[in-house]
Design a protein around this motif. Sequence first.
Motif, PDB file in Angstrom:
ATOM      1  N   SER A  49       0.785  -1.159   0.084  1.00 55.49           N
ATOM      2  CA  SER A  49       0.113  -0.006  -0.112  1.00 55.49           C
ATOM      3  C   SER A  49       0.792   1.267  -0.116  1.00 55.49           C
ATOM      4  N   VAL A  50       1.909   1.213   0.640  1.00 51.66           N
ATOM      5  CA  VAL A  50       2.973   2.452   0.794  1.00 51.66           C
ATOM      6  C   VAL A  50       3.454   2.777  -0.635  1.00 51.66           C
ATOM      7  N   ALA A  51       4.073   1.327  -1.420  1.00 48.78           N
ATOM      8  CA  ALA A  51       4.296   1.562  -2.533  1.00 48.78           C
ATOM      9  C   ALA A  51       3.578   1.988  -3.715  1.00 48.78           C
ATOM     10  N   VAL A  52       2.307   1.414  -3.734  1.00 49.64           N
ATOM     11  CA  VAL A  52       1.199   2.004  -4.710  1.00 49.64           C
ATOM     12  C   VAL A  52       1.010   3.561  -4.497  1.00 49.64           C
ATOM     13  N   ALA A  53       0.687   3.923  -3.249  1.00 46.90           N
ATOM     14  CA  ALA A  53       0.539   5.371  -2.783  1.00 46.90           C
ATOM     15  C   ALA A  53       1.428   6.217  -3.445  1.00 46.90           C
ATOM     16  N   GLU A  54       2.947   5.509  -3.364  1.00 50.53           N
ATOM     17  CA  GLU A  54       4.099   6.458  -3.916  1.00 50.53           C
ATOM     18  C   GLU A  54       3.748   6.513  -5.436  1.00 50.53           C
ATOM     19  N   LEU A  55       3.732   5.372  -5.935  1.00 52.50           N
ATOM     20  CA  LEU A  55       3.446   5.345  -7.538  1.00 52.50           C
ATOM     21  C   LEU A  55       2.204   6.305  -8.066  1.00 52.50           C
ATOM     22  N   ARG A  56       1.325   6.406  -7.126  1.00 50.44           N
ATOM     23  CA  ARG A  56      -0.072   7.160  -7.670  1.00 50.44           C
ATOM     24  C   ARG A  56       0.513   8.713  -7.574  1.00 50.44           C
ATOM     25  N   LYS A  57       1.493   9.206  -6.481  1.00 47.97           N
ATOM     26  CA  LYS A  57       1.684  10.542  -6.642  1.00 47.97           C
ATOM     27  C   LYS A  57       2.540  11.107  -7.975  1.00 47.97           C
ATOM     28  N   LEU A  58       3.137  10.029  -8.921  1.00 44.75           N
ATOM     29  CA  LEU A  58       3.423  10.458 -10.109  1.00 44.75           C
ATOM     30  C   LEU A  58       2.309  10.221 -11.086  1.00 44.75           C
ATOM     31  N   ASP A  59       1.539   9.089 -10.926  1.00 39.58           N
ATOM     32  CA  ASP A  59       0.618   8.735 -11.873  1.00 39.58           C
ATOM     33  C   ASP A  59      -0.836   8.710 -11.159  1.00 39.58           C
ATOM     34  N   PRO A  60      -1.535   9.460 -11.024  1.00 42.30           N
ATOM     35  CA  PRO A  60      -2.863   9.320 -10.106  1.00 42.30           C
ATOM     36  C   PRO A  60      -3.822   8.286 -10.538  1.00 42.30           C
ATOM     37  N   GLU A  61      -3.610   7.886 -11.827  1.00 40.30           N
ATOM     38  CA  GLU A  61      -4.543   6.947 -12.310  1.00 40.30           C
ATOM     39  C   GLU A  61      -3.810   5.419 -12.446  1.00 40.30           C
ATOM     40  N   PHE A  62      -2.814   5.440 -11.804  1.00 37.67           N
ATOM     41  CA  PHE A  62      -2.007   4.240 -11.840  1.00 37.67           C
ATOM     42  C   PHE A  62      -2.847   2.958 -10.894  1.00 37.67           C
ATOM     43  N   THR A  63      -2.955   2.007 -11.691  1.00 35.70           N
ATOM     44  CA  THR A  63      -3.427   0.616 -11.018  1.00 35.70           C
ATOM     45  C   THR A  63      -2.431  -0.605 -11.241  1.00 35.70           C
ATOM     46  N   LEU A  64      -2.436  -1.318 -10.398  1.00 36.55           N
ATOM     47  CA  LEU A  64      -1.616  -2.556 -10.739  1.00 36.55           C
ATOM     48  C   LEU A  64      -1.997  -3.722 -11.764  1.00 36.55           C
TER      49      LEU A  64
END
Length: 208
Positions: A49-64
């Motif tokens: 959850s920490v990693a996904v939240a960080e990825l979404r900072k750069l790409d708000p629409e990011f999903t695994l």
Amino acid sequence: MKNQEPKKVKQRVDHITEDAREAWETSQNPWVYRISSVYETLTAETPESVAVAELRKLDPEFTLDDWRQDVVEHTLPKIMEWLLLGKINQLKPWLADGVFQRIAAEITARKQEGVQIDTHVLGIMNSEILAVEPDVVDKGSPIIVLHFMCQQINCVRKKDDGTVVEGSEDDIRANSYVAAFQREYNEEAGELNWKIVDFRFNGAIAYL
């Protein structure tokens, strides 16, 4: 007997996927040396959850799931084709330095031996995200670890006369691979790109 065969194939795929997970979790890779309970105790969040939240900072629409689908449909077919063809220059932008050096050495050794593996990628299947982890070592972008299987023809020939020295033209295998991806910022292009920072062959099963 025929009705049992799909079940047996699924069992073999499940086993090799679990082997890939265990191999990653028990590997000597420094990224694996993190204690999940630290995140859960201090922040009530898992590493994923920490990693996904960080990825979404750069790409708000990011999903695994969207990421996995895009990698399987577009990135991996190219990577595997270049790998089998020995296209070192095409591979280089996609691979971290350590991975590139190892794969380039393997391709060079293959050329020196005068052999050519079959270059057909028949399909990418059974993809599964094994882990999503913050980069606690180098403090870079989060790392996504993906297991996938590539349907290939196990046939190695001598380049000079085409003699088959391993496998055969009808020996179809489902090869298991584990790839770790990390997003890097390309200053020259001014864009974020995914790179493979770890890549491993994890065994194979006969494809029936």
